[in-house]
Design a protein around this motif. Structure first.
Motif, mmCIF file in Angstrom:
data_model
loop_
_atom_site.group_PDB
_atom_site.id
_atom_site.type_symbol
_atom_site.label_atom_id
_atom_site.label_comp_id
_atom_site.label_asym_id
_atom_site.label_seq_id
_atom_site.Cartn_x
_atom_site.Cartn_y
_atom_site.Cartn_z
ATOM 1 N N ASP A 29 -2.844 -5.085 -18.291
ATOM 2 C CA ASP A 29 -3.312 -5.079 -19.686
ATOM 3 C C ASP A 29 -4.676 -5.659 -20.059
ATOM 4 O OD1 ASP A 29 -3.312 -7.785 -19.205
ATOM 5 O OD2 ASP A 29 -1.527 -8.310 -20.648
ATOM 6 N N GLY A 30 -5.529 -5.677 -18.723
ATOM 7 C CA GLY A 30 -6.903 -6.160 -18.775
ATOM 8 C C GLY A 30 -6.933 -7.807 -18.851
ATOM 9 N N SER A 31 -5.921 -8.490 -18.753
ATOM 10 C CA SER A 31 -6.162 -9.731 -18.700
ATOM 11 C C SER A 31 -6.222 -10.518 -17.249
ATOM 12 C CB SER A 31 -4.841 -10.728 -19.485
ATOM 13 O OG SER A 31 -3.822 -10.454 -18.594
ATOM 14 N N GLU A 32 -6.818 -11.492 -16.985
ATOM 15 C CA GLU A 32 -6.946 -12.284 -15.670
ATOM 16 C C GLU A 32 -5.900 -13.023 -15.375
ATOM 17 O OE1 GLU A 32 -10.759 -13.600 -15.249
ATOM 18 O OE2 GLU A 32 -11.788 -11.688 -15.802
ATOM 19 N N GLY A 33 -5.675 -13.170 -14.105
ATOM 20 C CA GLY A 33 -4.580 -14.240 -13.637
ATOM 21 C C GLY A 33 -4.619 -14.378 -12.262
ATOM 22 N N ILE A 34 -3.592 -15.172 -11.725
ATOM 23 C CA ILE A 34 -3.438 -15.245 -10.372
ATOM 24 C C ILE A 34 -2.206 -14.862 -9.858
ATOM 25 C CG2 ILE A 34 -3.055 -17.243 -8.466
ATOM 26 C CD1 ILE A 34 -5.802 -17.267 -9.613
ATOM 27 N N TYR A 35 -1.975 -14.149 -8.899
ATOM 28 C CA TYR A 35 -0.700 -13.627 -8.310
ATOM 29 C C TYR A 35 -0.614 -14.221 -6.841
ATOM 30 C CZ TYR A 35 3.073 -10.247 -8.867
ATOM 31 O OH TYR A 35 4.240 -9.624 -8.783
ATOM 32 N N GLY A 36 0.541 -14.821 -6.478
ATOM 33 C CA GLY A 36 0.963 -15.072 -5.305
ATOM 34 C C GLY A 36 1.877 -14.182 -4.523
ATOM 35 N N VAL A 37 1.473 -13.705 -3.345
ATOM 36 C CA VAL A 37 1.988 -12.848 -2.670
ATOM 37 C C VAL A 37 2.556 -13.472 -1.332
ATOM 38 C CG1 VAL A 37 2.103 -10.498 -1.646
ATOM 39 C CG2 VAL A 37 1.047 -11.113 -3.540
ATOM 40 N N VAL A 38 3.891 -13.322 -0.964
ATOM 41 C CA VAL A 38 4.401 -13.612 0.421
ATOM 42 C C VAL A 38 4.469 -12.552 1.367
ATOM 43 C CG1 VAL A 38 6.512 -14.661 1.831
ATOM 44 C CG2 VAL A 38 5.650 -15.509 -0.523
ATOM 45 N N GLU A 39 3.591 -12.407 2.592
ATOM 46 C CA GLU A 39 3.629 -11.429 3.427
ATOM 47 C C GLU A 39 4.593 -11.676 4.598
ATOM 48 O OE1 GLU A 39 -0.424 -10.942 4.172
ATOM 49 O OE2 GLU A 39 -0.888 -9.596 2.573
ATOM 50 N N LEU A 40 5.315 -10.556 5.116
ATOM 51 C CA LEU A 40 6.050 -10.843 6.266
ATOM 52 C C LEU A 40 4.922 -10.342 7.295
ATOM 53 C CD1 LEU A 40 9.909 -9.789 6.071
ATOM 54 C CD2 LEU A 40 8.793 -11.900 6.039
ATOM 55 N N ARG A 41 4.802 -10.980 8.282
ATOM 56 C CA ARG A 41 3.874 -10.450 9.263
ATOM 57 C C ARG A 41 4.292 -9.227 10.222
ATOM 58 N NH1 ARG A 41 -0.099 -15.294 10.080
ATOM 59 N NH2 ARG A 41 -1.176 -13.872 11.483
ATOM 60 N N GLY A 114 8.625 -7.934 -6.240
ATOM 61 C CA GLY A 114 7.854 -8.681 -7.336
ATOM 62 C C GLY A 114 6.890 -10.029 -6.814
ATOM 63 N N VAL A 115 7.301 -10.540 -5.652
ATOM 64 C CA VAL A 115 6.692 -11.542 -4.949
ATOM 65 C C VAL A 115 6.112 -11.399 -3.490
ATOM 66 C CG1 VAL A 115 7.334 -13.205 -6.520
ATOM 67 C CG2 VAL A 115 8.719 -13.026 -4.718
ATOM 68 N N ALA A 116 6.661 -10.276 -3.010
ATOM 69 C CA ALA A 116 6.442 -10.155 -1.456
ATOM 70 C C ALA A 116 6.172 -8.782 -1.047
ATOM 71 C CB ALA A 116 7.725 -10.809 -0.749
ATOM 72 N N HIS A 117 5.461 -8.761 0.140
ATOM 73 C CA HIS A 117 5.205 -7.583 0.902
ATOM 74 C C HIS A 117 5.951 -7.924 2.137
ATOM 75 C CE1 HIS A 117 3.677 -3.917 2.729
ATOM 76 N NE2 HIS A 117 3.332 -5.022 3.805
ATOM 77 N N ALA A 118 7.190 -7.151 2.230
ATOM 78 C CA ALA A 118 8.522 -7.651 3.207
ATOM 79 C C ALA A 118 9.037 -6.197 3.499
ATOM 80 C CB ALA A 118 9.381 -8.433 2.491
ATOM 81 N N PRO A 119 8.406 -5.296 4.286
ATOM 82 C CA PRO A 119 8.793 -4.123 4.908
ATOM 83 C C PRO A 119 10.144 -4.704 5.669
ATOM 84 C CG PRO A 119 6.991 -4.571 5.874
ATOM 85 C CD PRO A 119 7.116 -5.689 5.039
ATOM 86 N N GLU A 120 11.153 -3.440 5.476
ATOM 87 C CA GLU A 120 12.394 -3.533 6.330
ATOM 88 C C GLU A 120 12.979 -2.070 6.797
ATOM 89 O OE1 GLU A 120 14.258 -7.309 3.649
ATOM 90 O OE2 GLU A 120 14.577 -5.202 2.793
ATOM 91 N N VAL A 121 13.506 -2.250 7.807
ATOM 92 C CA VAL A 121 14.040 -1.126 8.360
ATOM 93 C C VAL A 121 15.341 -1.249 8.708
ATOM 94 C CG1 VAL A 121 13.919 0.705 10.187
ATOM 95 C CG2 VAL A 121 11.791 -0.583 9.568
ATOM 96 N N VAL A 122 16.369 -0.356 8.269
ATOM 97 C CA VAL A 122 17.814 -0.389 8.212
ATOM 98 C C VAL A 122 18.641 0.633 9.388
ATOM 99 C CG1 VAL A 122 20.086 -0.507 6.836
ATOM 100 C CG2 VAL A 122 17.827 -1.268 5.740
ATOM 101 N N TYR A 123 19.321 0.099 10.200
ATOM 102 C CA TYR A 123 20.286 0.781 11.092
ATOM 103 C C TYR A 123 21.512 0.843 10.847
ATOM 104 C CZ TYR A 123 15.555 1.222 13.540
ATOM 105 O OH TYR A 123 14.155 1.301 13.757
ATOM 106 N N LEU A 124 22.098 2.057 11.247
ATOM 107 C CA LEU A 124 23.761 2.047 11.342
ATOM 108 C C LEU A 124 23.968 2.079 12.680
ATOM 109 C CD1 LEU A 124 26.457 2.464 10.013
ATOM 110 C CD2 LEU A 124 26.195 5.099 10.157
#
Length: 181
Positions: A29-41, A114-124
């Motif tokens: 919307d053009g407003s400024e802010g702070i965003y916290g992100v948790v990243e899985l390494r 919404g708060v993380a960059h956490a990629p996951e791979v799922v196996y059967l």
């Protein structure tokens, strides 16, 4: 409406498994802010072990984050720099004492987007055999359960399986197995 824009970023915390960054952003919307992100390494891996008797193998794990009761979950963990399939095979053995003859990637997901960059791979995993392992206590695993696939949804409905990632993985497995369409 414009896409999110990152102006600056700084690492607020990091350890060998996660990094937390704080970004100064311009919102859509053009407003400024702070965003916290948790990243899985490293990506996380999840295993849906299915026995020949049509049972899903779940682990009962003590979770520090919830603090109230053990959680019934699928075997999972971090890739720790390994190929995701190799990591999934390791996690299955460490958490359940099982090895699988057949492996099939059934999906890729992102946790808590919404708060993380956490990629996951799922196996059967199928063709299970017990090979034993000592790491279960180290991971806080109380017990290993075999739950008939037919009872799985009832357990979810009763609130016995509440881990969001396990629930999503189970849905991927049901789709891959042609049990839901």
């Amino acid at each position: 409406m414009q896409p999110w824009q990152r102006r600056t970023t700084r690492i607020a915390y990091e350890n060998p498994w996660i990094r937390v960054r704080e970004d100064e952003v311009v919102r859509p919307d053009g407003s400024e802010g702070i965003y916290g992100v948790v990243e899985l390494r490293q990506p996380a891996v999840f295993v849906v072990p299915l026995t020949e008797d049509d049972e899903v193998v779940l682990v009962e794990v003590d979770r520090y984050t919830t603090g109230e009761r053990a959680s019934l979950e699928l075997p999972a963990g971090g890739a720790d720099g390994q190929d995701p399939l190799v990591a999934a095979q390791r996690e299955l053995r460490e958490e359940t004492g099982l090895a699988a003859a057949e492996w099939r990637e059934i999906g890729r997901m992102n946790a808590l987007i919404g708060v993380a960059h956490a990629p996951e791979v799922v196996y059967l995993a199928r063709g299970l055999t017990y090979v034993g392992d000592d790491a279960m206590l180290e991971d806080g695993i109380r017990a290993v359960h075999r739950v008939p696939l037919a009872d799985l949804l009832a357990r979810v409905g009763r609130g016995e399986i509440v881990d969001g990632e396990s629930l999503a993985c189970l849905l991927l497995a049901l789709v891959a197995l042609g049990r839901v369409g």
